[in-house]
Motif scaffolding. Structure first.
Motif, PDB file in Angstrom:
ATOM      1  N   LYS A   3     134.703 -74.560  -7.742  1.00  0.00           N
ATOM      2  CA  LYS A   3     133.869 -74.619  -8.960  1.00  0.00           C
ATOM      3  C   LYS A   3     132.550 -73.872  -8.799  1.00  0.00           C
ATOM      4  N   ASN A   4     131.960 -73.918  -7.610  1.00  0.00           N
ATOM      5  CA  ASN A   4     130.694 -73.218  -7.391  1.00  0.00           C
ATOM      6  C   ASN A   4     130.870 -71.710  -7.484  1.00  0.00           C
ATOM      7  N   GLU A   5     131.952 -71.206  -6.906  1.00  0.00           N
ATOM      8  CA  GLU A   5     132.228 -69.767  -6.979  1.00  0.00           C
ATOM      9  C   GLU A   5     132.502 -69.334  -8.413  1.00  0.00           C
ATOM     10  N   LEU A   6     133.268 -70.140  -9.122  1.00  0.00           N
ATOM     11  CA  LEU A   6     133.571 -69.826 -10.512  1.00  0.00           C
ATOM     12  C   LEU A   6     132.309 -69.866 -11.367  1.00  0.00           C
ATOM     13  N   TYR A   7     131.480 -70.852 -11.152  1.00  0.00           N
ATOM     14  CA  TYR A   7     130.202 -70.946 -11.869  1.00  0.00           C
ATOM     15  C   TYR A   7     129.373 -69.678 -11.632  1.00  0.00           C
ATOM     16  N   SER A   8     129.342 -69.221 -10.390  1.00  0.00           N
ATOM     17  CA  SER A   8     128.590 -67.998 -10.063  1.00  0.00           C
ATOM     18  C   SER A   8     129.150 -66.785 -10.800  1.00  0.00           C
ATOM     19  N   LYS A   9     130.469 -66.687 -10.878  1.00  0.00           N
ATOM     20  CA  LYS A   9     131.100 -65.570 -11.594  1.00  0.00           C
ATOM     21  C   LYS A   9     130.776 -65.627 -13.083  1.00  0.00           C
ATOM     22  N   ILE A  10     130.848 -66.818 -13.668  1.00  0.00           N
ATOM     23  CA  ILE A  10     130.536 -66.985 -15.084  1.00  0.00           C
ATOM     24  C   ILE A  10     129.077 -66.612 -15.337  1.00  0.00           C
ATOM     25  N   LYS A  11     128.203 -67.079 -14.472  1.00  0.00           N
ATOM     26  CA  LYS A  11     126.779 -66.778 -14.584  1.00  0.00           C
ATOM     27  C   LYS A  11     126.549 -65.274 -14.503  1.00  0.00           C
ATOM     28  N   GLU A  12     127.225 -64.628 -13.573  1.00  0.00           N
ATOM     29  CA  GLU A  12     127.113 -63.170 -13.408  1.00  0.00           C
ATOM     30  C   GLU A  12     127.550 -62.437 -14.680  1.00  0.00           C
ATOM     31  N   VAL A  13     128.644 -62.862 -15.272  1.00  0.00           N
ATOM     32  CA  VAL A  13     129.125 -62.252 -16.521  1.00  0.00           C
ATOM     33  C   VAL A  13     128.104 -62.453 -17.637  1.00  0.00           C
ATOM     34  N   LEU A  14     127.569 -63.658 -17.745  1.00  0.00           N
ATOM     35  CA  LEU A  14     126.607 -63.949 -18.809  1.00  0.00           C
ATOM     36  C   LEU A  14     125.337 -63.117 -18.666  1.00  0.00           C
ATOM     37  N   VAL A  15     124.878 -62.942 -17.443  1.00  0.00           N
ATOM     38  CA  VAL A  15     123.658 -62.155 -17.200  1.00  0.00           C
ATOM     39  C   VAL A  15     123.927 -60.668 -17.418  1.00  0.00           C
ATOM     40  N   ASN A  16     124.985 -60.165 -16.809  1.00  0.00           N
ATOM     41  CA  ASN A  16     125.247 -58.718 -16.823  1.00  0.00           C
ATOM     42  C   ASN A  16     125.822 -58.203 -18.138  1.00  0.00           C
ATOM     43  N   ASP A  17     126.705 -58.968 -18.761  1.00  0.00           N
ATOM     44  CA  ASP A  17     127.396 -58.478 -19.953  1.00  0.00           C
ATOM     45  C   ASP A  17     126.793 -58.960 -21.269  1.00  0.00           C
ATOM     46  N   PHE A  18     126.056 -60.057 -21.214  1.00  0.00           N
ATOM     47  CA  PHE A  18     125.481 -60.603 -22.438  1.00  0.00           C
ATOM     48  C   PHE A  18     123.956 -60.614 -22.423  1.00  0.00           C
ATOM     49  N   ASP A  19     123.371 -60.103 -21.350  1.00  0.00           N
ATOM     50  CA  ASP A  19     121.914 -60.023 -21.214  1.00  0.00           C
ATOM     51  C   ASP A  19     121.216 -61.365 -21.433  1.00  0.00           C
ATOM     52  N   ILE A  20     121.815 -62.408 -20.912  1.00  0.00           N
ATOM     53  CA  ILE A  20     121.220 -63.739 -21.017  1.00  0.00           C
ATOM     54  C   ILE A  20     120.334 -63.960 -19.797  1.00  0.00           C
ATOM     55  N   ASP A  21     119.151 -64.474 -20.041  1.00  0.00           N
ATOM     56  CA  ASP A  21     118.205 -64.772 -18.969  1.00  0.00           C
ATOM     57  C   ASP A  21     118.843 -65.781 -18.015  1.00  0.00           C
ATOM     58  N   GLU A  22     118.871 -65.425 -16.744  1.00  0.00           N
ATOM     59  CA  GLU A  22     119.505 -66.272 -15.734  1.00  0.00           C
ATOM     60  C   GLU A  22     118.927 -67.682 -15.721  1.00  0.00           C
ATOM     61  N   ALA A  23     117.658 -67.836 -16.031  1.00  0.00           N
ATOM     62  CA  ALA A  23     117.015 -69.153 -16.030  1.00  0.00           C
ATOM     63  C   ALA A  23     117.591 -70.075 -17.110  1.00  0.00           C
ATOM     64  N   LEU A  24     118.177 -69.504 -18.150  1.00  0.00           N
ATOM     65  CA  LEU A  24     118.761 -70.317 -19.223  1.00  0.00           C
ATOM     66  C   LEU A  24     120.143 -70.848 -18.871  1.00  0.00           C
ATOM     67  N   ILE A  25     120.782 -70.243 -17.876  1.00  0.00           N
ATOM     68  CA  ILE A  25     122.167 -70.591 -17.549  1.00  0.00           C
ATOM     69  C   ILE A  25     122.183 -71.713 -16.523  1.00  0.00           C
ATOM     70  N   THR A  26     122.534 -72.888 -17.005  1.00  0.00           N
ATOM     71  CA  THR A  26     122.680 -74.061 -16.158  1.00  0.00           C
ATOM     72  C   THR A  26     124.021 -74.704 -16.522  1.00  0.00           C
ATOM     73  N   PRO A  27     124.531 -75.584 -15.681  1.00  0.00           N
ATOM     74  CA  PRO A  27     125.786 -76.244 -16.042  1.00  0.00           C
ATOM     75  C   PRO A  27     125.708 -76.989 -17.385  1.00  0.00           C
ATOM     76  N   GLU A  28     124.537 -77.521 -17.697  1.00  0.00           N
ATOM     77  CA  GLU A  28     124.364 -78.304 -18.924  1.00  0.00           C
ATOM     78  C   GLU A  28     124.073 -77.444 -20.154  1.00  0.00           C
TER      79      GLU A  28
END
Length: 80
Positions: A3-28
């Motif tokens: 789950k941690n690796e998958l979370y990291s991949k999802i976070k990477e996609v959100l930051v790189n492909d959707f330009d979402i601020d990494e600080a906004l991406i939390t599990p909640e």
């Protein structure tokens, strides 16, 4: 992939492909409210994550997805 690796991949996609601020991406974080992704963006996110999965994604499984953690929980079994 755990789950941690998958979370990291999802976070990477959100930051790189959707330009979402990494600080906004939390599990909640809410996909719609906090990250401001609409249904089309959500589908695109899943398409970008698909290469990391070993099984087919069932679209119906995503009807209940509200948070980033929900995405991780649904997709993690598909990585095995």
């Amino acid at each position: 992939m755990d789950k941690n690796e998958l979370y990291s991949k999802i976070k990477e996609v959100l930051v790189n492909d959707f330009d979402i601020d990494e600080a906004l991406i939390t599990p909640e974080a809410s996909i719609e409210e906090d990250l401001e992704l609409d249904s089309i963006d959500s589908v695109e996110m899943i398409v970008k994550i698909k290469p990391f999965l070993n099984s087919k994604i069932e679209p119906a499984a995503f009807k209940s997805v509200k948070t980033v953690q929900d995405v991780v929980d649904i997709l993690e079994p598909l990585t095995k």
